[in-house]
Write an enzyme that holds these catalytic residues in place. Structure first.
Site, PDB file in Angstrom:
ATOM      1  N   HIS A  90      -3.844  -5.675  -4.280  1.00 14.45           N
ATOM      2  CA  HIS A  90      -3.925  -6.656  -3.367  1.00 14.45           C
ATOM      3  C   HIS A  90      -3.937  -7.947  -4.094  1.00 14.45           C
ATOM      4  O   HIS A  90      -4.154  -9.012  -3.581  1.00 14.45           O
ATOM      5  CB  HIS A  90      -5.022  -6.537  -2.445  1.00 14.45           C
ATOM      6  CG  HIS A  90      -4.397  -5.581  -1.460  1.00 14.45           C
ATOM      7  ND1 HIS A  90      -2.977  -5.645  -0.692  1.00 14.45           N
ATOM      8  CD2 HIS A  90      -4.935  -4.237  -0.827  1.00 14.45           C
ATOM      9  CE1 HIS A  90      -2.766  -4.428  -0.015  1.00 14.45           C
ATOM     10  NE2 HIS A  90      -4.088  -3.805  -0.087  1.00 14.45           N
ATOM     11  N   ARG A 146       6.869  -5.827  -3.137  1.00 12.52           N
ATOM     12  CA  ARG A 146       6.157  -6.568  -2.438  1.00 12.52           C
ATOM     13  C   ARG A 146       4.600  -7.096  -2.793  1.00 12.52           C
ATOM     14  O   ARG A 146       4.173  -8.068  -2.593  1.00 12.52           O
ATOM     15  CB  ARG A 146       5.757  -6.068  -0.949  1.00 12.52           C
ATOM     16  CG  ARG A 146       4.558  -4.998  -0.901  1.00 12.52           C
ATOM     17  CD  ARG A 146       4.260  -4.764   0.380  1.00 12.52           C
ATOM     18  NE  ARG A 146       5.508  -3.858   1.156  1.00 12.52           N
ATOM     19  CZ  ARG A 146       5.297  -2.925   2.206  1.00 12.52           C
ATOM     20  NH1 ARG A 146       4.269  -2.787   2.490  1.00 12.52           N
ATOM     21  NH2 ARG A 146       6.380  -2.195   2.566  1.00 12.52           N
ATOM     22  N   GLU A 160      -4.878  13.824  -4.070  1.00 10.48           N
ATOM     23  CA  GLU A 160      -5.687  12.790  -3.686  1.00 10.48           C
ATOM     24  C   GLU A 160      -5.720  12.979  -1.989  1.00 10.48           C
ATOM     25  O   GLU A 160      -4.776  12.925  -1.458  1.00 10.48           O
ATOM     26  CB  GLU A 160      -5.266  11.358  -3.823  1.00 10.48           C
ATOM     27  CG  GLU A 160      -6.005  10.264  -3.422  1.00 10.48           C
ATOM     28  CD  GLU A 160      -5.641   9.003  -4.027  1.00 10.48           C
ATOM     29  OE1 GLU A 160      -5.195   9.092  -5.103  1.00 10.48           O
ATOM     30  OE2 GLU A 160      -5.934   8.104  -3.091  1.00 10.48           O
ATOM     31  N   HIS A 196      -7.993   5.714   0.536  1.00  7.04           N
ATOM     32  CA  HIS A 196      -7.642   5.122   1.450  1.00  7.04           C
ATOM     33  C   HIS A 196      -8.570   4.826   2.384  1.00  7.04           C
ATOM     34  O   HIS A 196      -9.223   5.533   3.269  1.00  7.04           O
ATOM     35  CB  HIS A 196      -6.154   5.695   2.082  1.00  7.04           C
ATOM     36  CG  HIS A 196      -5.417   4.932   2.804  1.00  7.04           C
ATOM     37  ND1 HIS A 196      -4.250   4.210   2.280  1.00  7.04           N
ATOM     38  CD2 HIS A 196      -5.582   4.257   4.256  1.00  7.04           C
ATOM     39  CE1 HIS A 196      -3.720   3.505   3.353  1.00  7.04           C
ATOM     40  NE2 HIS A 196      -4.623   3.494   4.466  1.00  7.04           N
ATOM     41  N   THR A 233      -0.042   2.742   2.864  1.00  7.40           N
ATOM     42  CA  THR A 233       0.495   4.023   2.969  1.00  7.40           C
ATOM     43  C   THR A 233      -0.025   4.377   4.027  1.00  7.40           C
ATOM     44  O   THR A 233      -1.310   4.538   4.125  1.00  7.40           O
ATOM     45  CB  THR A 233       0.027   4.804   1.632  1.00  7.40           C
ATOM     46  OG1 THR A 233       0.528   3.952   0.433  1.00  7.40           O
ATOM     47  CG2 THR A 233       0.880   6.184   1.630  1.00  7.40           C
ATOM     48  N   HIS A 277       0.597   0.422  -7.236  1.00  2.00           N
ATOM     49  CA  HIS A 277       1.628   1.093  -6.558  1.00  2.00           C
ATOM     50  C   HIS A 277       2.645   0.127  -6.439  1.00  2.00           C
ATOM     51  O   HIS A 277       3.079  -0.734  -5.664  1.00  2.00           O
ATOM     52  CB  HIS A 277       1.133   1.455  -5.161  1.00  2.00           C
ATOM     53  CG  HIS A 277       2.172   2.019  -4.184  1.00  2.00           C
ATOM     54  ND1 HIS A 277       1.825   2.451  -2.949  1.00  2.00           N
ATOM     55  CD2 HIS A 277       3.354   2.336  -4.466  1.00  2.00           C
ATOM     56  CE1 HIS A 277       3.153   3.027  -2.367  1.00  2.00           C
ATOM     57  NE2 HIS A 277       4.188   3.127  -3.285  1.00  2.00           N
ATOM     58  N   ARG A 328       5.861  -0.742  -5.351  1.00  2.00           N
ATOM     59  CA  ARG A 328       6.921  -0.280  -4.163  1.00  2.00           C
ATOM     60  C   ARG A 328       8.275  -0.520  -4.390  1.00  2.00           C
ATOM     61  O   ARG A 328       8.541  -1.566  -5.240  1.00  2.00           O
ATOM     62  CB  ARG A 328       6.253  -0.839  -2.884  1.00  2.00           C
ATOM     63  CG  ARG A 328       4.647  -0.505  -2.670  1.00  2.00           C
ATOM     64  CD  ARG A 328       4.487  -1.248  -1.266  1.00  2.00           C
ATOM     65  NE  ARG A 328       4.888  -0.309  -0.232  1.00  2.00           N
ATOM     66  CZ  ARG A 328       4.142   0.489   0.527  1.00  2.00           C
ATOM     67  NH1 ARG A 328       2.990   0.859   0.372  1.00  2.00           N
ATOM     68  NH2 ARG A 328       4.845   0.995   1.566  1.00  2.00           N
ATOM     69  N   GLU A 356       0.737   4.958  -8.588  1.00  2.00           N
ATOM     70  CA  GLU A 356       1.092   5.460  -7.501  1.00  2.00           C
ATOM     71  C   GLU A 356       2.943   5.411  -7.128  1.00  2.00           C
ATOM     72  O   GLU A 356       3.411   4.281  -7.457  1.00  2.00           O
ATOM     73  CB  GLU A 356       0.679   4.981  -6.158  1.00  2.00           C
ATOM     74  CG  GLU A 356      -1.093   5.394  -6.029  1.00  2.00           C
ATOM     75  CD  GLU A 356      -1.647   4.546  -5.180  1.00  2.00           C
ATOM     76  OE1 GLU A 356      -1.050   3.877  -4.054  1.00  2.00           O
ATOM     77  OE2 GLU A 356      -2.846   4.474  -4.845  1.00  2.00           O
ATOM     78  N   ASN A 396      -7.799  -0.161  -7.192  1.00  2.24           N
ATOM     79  CA  ASN A 396      -6.396  -0.246  -6.969  1.00  2.24           C
ATOM     80  C   ASN A 396      -6.424  -1.817  -6.880  1.00  2.24           C
ATOM     81  O   ASN A 396      -7.148  -2.310  -6.054  1.00  2.24           O
ATOM     82  CB  ASN A 396      -6.041   0.421  -5.679  1.00  2.24           C
ATOM     83  CG  ASN A 396      -4.762   0.162  -5.086  1.00  2.24           C
ATOM     84  OD1 ASN A 396      -4.245  -1.048  -5.409  1.00  2.24           O
ATOM     85  ND2 ASN A 396      -3.946   1.167  -4.527  1.00  2.24           N
TER      86      ASN A 396
HETATM   87  N1  PXP Z   1      -4.650   5.948  -2.621  1.00  4.22           N
HETATM   88  C1  PXP Z   1      -3.739   5.889  -2.408  1.00  4.22           C
HETATM   89  C2  PXP Z   1      -2.725   7.005  -2.512  1.00  4.22           C
HETATM   90  C3  PXP Z   1      -3.114   4.715  -1.428  1.00  4.22           C
HETATM   91  O1  PXP Z   1      -1.927   4.616  -1.267  1.00  4.22           O
HETATM   92  C4  PXP Z   1      -4.080   3.598  -1.198  1.00  4.22           C
HETATM   93  C5  PXP Z   1      -3.309   2.336  -0.739  1.00  4.22           C
HETATM   94  O2  PXP Z   1      -2.543   1.605  -1.441  1.00  4.22           O
HETATM   95  C6  PXP Z   1      -5.355   3.680  -1.647  1.00  4.22           C
HETATM   96  C7  PXP Z   1      -5.626   4.845  -2.290  1.00  4.22           C
HETATM   97  C8  PXP Z   1      -6.143   2.595  -1.447  1.00  4.22           C
HETATM   98  O3  PXP Z   1      -6.524   2.403  -0.261  1.00  4.22           O
HETATM   99  P1  PXP Z   1      -7.238   1.038   0.271  1.00  4.22           P
HETATM  100  O4  PXP Z   1      -6.555  -0.140  -0.258  1.00  4.22           O
HETATM  101  O5  PXP Z   1      -7.379   1.219   1.755  1.00  4.22           O
HETATM  102  O6  PXP Z   1      -8.748   1.340  -0.505  1.00  4.22           O
END
Ligand code: PXP
Length: 252
Positions: A14, A62, A164, A204, A114, A56, A58, A83, A11
């Protein structure tokens, strides 16, 4: 023991969080200066072994911008998992982009990330209608849910191909007495999902420490990991961060 078959979705939200911190209102003419670039980093993650890229976009934009998603769709060579909130607006955007998969997540404007799973039980009709529309467009749908048997059954009933499992409660409980109970919920949830014919992913809060336990959960197909990998990349570079996570998943 480990599970060498578990895939890694990286993901990259960030990466865009960092870019937006400086360049949120930047003029497009500055484009050469604007960094970091989520597309460049996604390609790097793929080179280092990522099996898919997750973003994701949003509602409040952001971090990942809609233009980022277009560029990613055109440039990455693995799979794009998007997402999204279960809204008409986001569904229309998904149909425009045609990612390989969408993952429906709850979206609350105030939350930093999330926070809880999607309530599929309470939103069965809405979820089913998005799953059906996405399927007709050739897009797979995953549902981001807590490891709750009712939510898992409702996900199968809604016709989703994937779930998930939300690993956030487990990750938060890692140094507490409830860690093993949270871990057991994930093990049971993955087994129930598998029995329901669902492909089971998880994500997550997975990091370089708890992965050693998470990888032991049977029936997992893919882990979606963002924050820990992007954070580690600040020190060691993204390729090293992805390679290190892949090798922990595989256990070599
Ligand atoms: N899966 C989903 C559905 C999420 O919303 C997130 C957070 O954006 C993640 C995975 C990844 O989480 P993390 O950034 O804590 O690894």
């Amino acid at each position: 023991m480990s599970n060498a078959n578990i895939l890694l979705g990286v993901n990259i939200d960030h990466v865009a969080t960092l870019r937006q911190a400086r360049y949120r209102d930047a003029d497009a003419s500055l484009s050469e200066l604007i960094e970091p670039d989520p597309v460049a980093l996604a390609l790097m993650a793929e080179q280092a072994g990522a099996d898919g890229i997750t973003v994701h976009p949003r509602e409040d934009q952001r971090h990942i911008q809609r233009s980022d998603v277009f560029h990613l769709k055109n440039r990455i060579i693995t799979r794009l998992n998007m997402e999204m909130a279960a809204t008409d607006e986001m569904l229309a955007f998904a149909l425009e982009i045609e990612p390989d998969s969408i993952c429906l997540v709850p979206e609350n404007r105030e939350e930093v990330t999330t926070e809880g799973g999607l309530d599929v039980v309470a939103n069965q009709n809405r979820v089913k209608s998005i799953v059906d529309t996405a399927r007709q467009a050739g897009i797979l749908t995953s549902l981001f849910i807590d490891p709750d048997p009712d939510q898992i059954a409702a996900s199968a009933k809604a016709g989703a191909s994937h779930i998930e499992l939300h690993t956030g409660a487990y990750a938060n409980a890692y140094y507490t007495d409830s860690r093993s109970a949270q871990f057991d919920r994930l093990v049971q949830g993955a087994a129930i999902g598998n029995d329901c014919g669902l492909i089971v992913n998880a994500g997550h809060g997975i990091n370089y420490v708890n992965i050693l336990e998470v990888r032991e959960i049977p029936n997992l197909s893919e882990l979606n990991i963002g924050h820990s990998i992007i954070s580690r990349s600040v020190t060691f570079g993204l390729e090293e961060a992805v390679r290190a996570m892949k090798s922990l998943i595989i256990g070599d």
